[in-house]
Design a protein around this motif. Structure first.
Motif, PDB file in Angstrom:
ATOM      1  N   PRO B 103      -5.345 -46.533 -15.741  1.00 19.94           N
ATOM      2  CA  PRO B 103      -4.916 -45.537 -14.749  1.00 19.94           C
ATOM      3  C   PRO B 103      -4.410 -44.243 -15.362  1.00 19.94           C
ATOM      4  O   PRO B 103      -4.304 -43.233 -14.668  1.00 19.94           O
ATOM      5  CB  PRO B 103      -3.785 -46.250 -13.995  1.00 19.94           C
ATOM      6  N   TYR B 149      -9.204 -39.221 -12.038  1.00 18.28           N
ATOM      7  CA  TYR B 149      -8.479 -40.407 -12.504  1.00 18.28           C
ATOM      8  C   TYR B 149      -8.968 -41.621 -11.712  1.00 18.28           C
ATOM      9  O   TYR B 149      -9.410 -41.468 -10.571  1.00 18.28           O
ATOM     10  CB  TYR B 149      -6.976 -40.222 -12.302  1.00 18.28           C
ATOM     11  N   HIS B 151      -7.607 -43.832  -9.939  1.00 19.67           N
ATOM     12  CA  HIS B 151      -7.082 -44.068  -8.590  1.00 19.67           C
ATOM     13  C   HIS B 151      -7.723 -43.162  -7.557  1.00 19.67           C
ATOM     14  O   HIS B 151      -7.548 -43.363  -6.362  1.00 19.67           O
ATOM     15  CB  HIS B 151      -5.558 -43.896  -8.577  1.00 19.67           C
ATOM     16  N   GLN B 152      -8.453 -42.162  -8.015  1.00 15.66           N
ATOM     17  CA  GLN B 152      -9.127 -41.280  -7.069  1.00 15.66           C
ATOM     18  C   GLN B 152     -10.525 -41.780  -6.715  1.00 15.66           C
ATOM     19  O   GLN B 152     -11.230 -41.148  -5.940  1.00 15.66           O
ATOM     20  CB  GLN B 152      -9.222 -39.865  -7.662  1.00 15.66           C
TER      21      GLN B 152
END
Lengths: 336, 326
Positions: B103, B149, B151-152
């Motif tokens: 992450p 990133y 998480h996107q």
């Protein structure tokens, strides 16, 4: 990022208000007042006593005094010392660099030893290395600062004679304050041997003050690392064929640093509390010693102002930590 | 032969009471072939592959008579030497792509890290190659995704990134450990299609670990059925689906929902894979096997060849799906 920072700052304001109230209430709860302390054992002429209280504004009800204190604060006025008649803020700024220098060196010591120790213990989990490291950390954490300081003085200063007992620098040097940091000022002054003397004076107090944060950092780093090393992305990193060192330092440490940075931030408070004791033991002319002296003199403005200024620092550091999170962890930066 | 594993054993726990996660496993993979490994959870599919990759940590123990990849002996190899093969010639993708990406780093960073490690590419050429890879796994707007990133990204998108990372150095063998289990059904089909296309383009061997027999039937040339750490049946896809020889394979096929059409309840095999303390002394399947005999309950069956397949059973099934001795 900017709105993230602004939101964090807004949260801080009520905290400040709470600190002023607490500092004010606590110091007024201690029996006695500055006039009584100054008079000592001698008989006091009641008339003189009353006029002295009136001159200092201490005859008014507490809530009025508090209100005036707050109003002055809003104008940036932290009050004037009853004893020295110097503005509190000026005394603070004169003494603060000494404390800051000591705390910074203590923190650097704590991180330099604590982070690698934690990483080592985590990667060698369950081995003798792990047990020895964590055992030492626990011992360090349980060490009462005043006792630890005295033991180190006995050993290194008295028996071995390696380091001086107290102060910031030998009396033979007269270093003009430029930055307030003795290590830097001695270098600027160009006096031979001065820097060495300053460093010698600094080393023991820094170790004493840094011991507890070091232990906390080591333990926190270990547990954070252990958790991160179990993550799926560590498996991915290994499946890429990366070396063990790169996996630990690049892939694991960055994620493990999150809780560690929090702890380092929280340790700033512990550090300043510890500085009060450490400075007293080593006669270190910083704000810790200044506060202790002021409490025994009932120097209300100094104690209130000093506490508030220290609180400001602790809060600022925590704010900085919050912002650092955003830098380390992209998920927090992007959250609304 | 690209990969040759002989008598692979993986155990965990204490030496006194080890848990045998994989025992006596033989597996051979040819160049450019797609092999499916199936079996329910806990049958040792993933552990086998992790052992091959060298990702089993102490206290886990890995032993084998042979572990050959492209003529190189992975067993006697030093760790540093093995790391030059892992991630380059043998690559692996995992079930949960979202947690398999770090992450703290961008997609581009993680992709280029693999390339920097195993190829001489640097600077602009490196970035160009990373971009090509993202385009190859059909990620839209690849250029901006390089700076994204994890998480996107969505689950499907993350798995595409994982695949891009895995094929970055054009591996000879790609291991896909339940690559679609964590994804939506529509995305599952896309990812499988992508994997098969890439396999053809790069002429790499693909080991597909999955619960999804339908997927195996569609793409795999050969199937390995595992149960409780052992291979119970190996055969070509066609033979396996038409005439399963092992009772466990038969039960697996029967549990496909489509095969139970019209029935009120889905067909299941009662019980679970035996754990560390309840392993039977005979055939590991004997407590759950409807055809188990006394021999099955007391002796371990060996793996034996049988009309084009290889089966670990005393009473393999005949063409009508009935045990041969009855």
């Amino acid at each position: 990022m900017l709105s993230f920072i602004l939101r964090r700052i807004a949260v801080v304001i009520p905290t400040f208000l709470g600190v002023t109230l607490l500092a004010f209430a606590l110091i007024h709860m201690i029996p006695g007042d500055p006039v009584l302390v100054m008079m000592g054992e001698r008989q006091i002429d009641p008339e003189f006593y009353a006029s002295a209280l009136k001159r200092l504004g201490l005859d008014q009800p507490l809530y009025v005094q508090y209100w005036h204190y707050l109003l002055n604060l809003l104008h940036g006025d932290f009050g004037t010392s009853i004893v020295s008649n110097e503005p509190v803020i000026r005394e603070f700024l004169t003494l603060f660099p000494a404390t800051l220098e000591l705390s910074l060196c203590a923190m650097i010591f704590a991180c330099l030893l604590g982070l690698p120790a934690g990483m080592l213990a985590a990667t060698r989990r369950g081995t003798i290395v792990d047990h020895v490291t964590m055992g030492s950390a626990l011992t360090g954490y349980s060490m009462p600062i005043f006792w630890w300081g005295l033991i180190l003085i006995m050993l290194f200063s008295v028996s071995l004679g390696w380091t001086p007992v107290s102060g910031r620098i030998s009396l033979e040097y007269d270093i003009p304050p430029v930055t307030g940091f003795m290590l830097i000022d001695t270098l600027l002054s160009g006096e031979e041997g001065a820097f060495k003397s300053a460093a010698h004076h600094l080393i023991l107090p820094a170790i004493v003050l840094g011991t507890i944060p070091m232990a906390v950092i080591a333990r926190m780093t270990r547990s954070a690392m252990l958790e991160v090393l179990r993550e799926d992305y560590i498996r991915t990193a290994r499946a890429k064929g990366l070396s063990r060192g790169r996996i630990v330092i690049v892939h694991a440490l960055r994620n493990a640093l999150m809780p560690v940075v929090t702890v380092i931030g929280l340790q700033i408070g512990t550090l300043l509390a510890g500085a009060v004791l450490t400075e007293t033991i080593f006669s270190w002319p910083g704000i810790g010693k200044w506060l202790i002296d002021s409490i025994s003199r009932r120097d209300y403005p100094v104690v209130q102002g000093g506490i508030l200024l220290i609180a400001t620092m602790v809060i600022s550091v925590n704010l900085l930590v919050d912002i650092l999170y955003g830098v380390i962890n992209p998920r927090i930066r992007h959250a609304r | 032969m690209l990969l040759d594993i002989r008598n692979l054993n993986v155990s965990f726990g204490s030496t006194a009471q080890p848990f045998q996660a994989v025992s006596g496993l033989d597996l051979a993979i040819n160049r450019g072939e797609i092999v499916g490994i199936v079996g329910e959870s806990g049958s040792g599919k993933s552990v086998t592959m992790l052992a091959l990759m060298g990702l089993i940590d102490a206290p886990g123990r890995v032993t084998a008579d042979a572990l050959q990849f492209a003529g190189q002996d992975l067993l006697g190899m030093k760790a540093a030497q093995k790391r030059q093969i892992i991630g380059k010639d043998i690559a692996m993708i995992f079930q949960d792509a979202l947690t398999s990406l770090n992450p703290a780093y961008t997609v581009g960073y993680q992709l280029m890290e693999t390339l920097r490690l195993h190829t001489p590419l640097r600077g602009a050429a490196l970035k160009q190659r990373a971009l090509e890879l993202l385009e190859q796994v059909e990620i839209p707007d690849a250029k901006s995704r390089l700076n994204a990133y994890p998480h996107q990204l969505s689950g499907g998108m993350s798995q595409r990134v994982m695949i891009a990372m895995a094929i970055a150095c054009q591996p000879k063998l790609l291991i896909a450990d339940e690559p679609t289990t964590a994804l939506d059904v529509t995305v599952q089909a896309q990812i499988m299609e992508l994997l098969v296309n890439l396999q053809k383009q790069n002429d790499m061997a693909l080991i597909l670990i999955t619960h999804d027999l339908a997927v195996v039937a569609e793409v795999a040339q050969r199937v390995v059925v595992m149960y409780a750490g052992e291979v119970v049946e190996t055969s070509s896809t066609e033979l396996l689906f038409n005439t399963p020889r092992h009772p466990y394979t038969q039960a697996l096929l029967a549990s496909i929902p489509e095969h139970s059409k019209g029935a009120k309840r889905l067909s299941t095999l009662a019980g679970v894979v035996p754990g560390q303390y309840d392993r039977p002394s005979g055939c590991l399947l004997s407590p759950r096997c409807p055809y188990a005999t006394d021999t099955c309950r007391t002796q371990r069956p060996p793996q034996l060849p049988l009309s084009g397949t290889s089966v670990r059973c005393f009473t393999p099934l005949n063409d009508s799906g009935i045990p041969s001795h009855e």
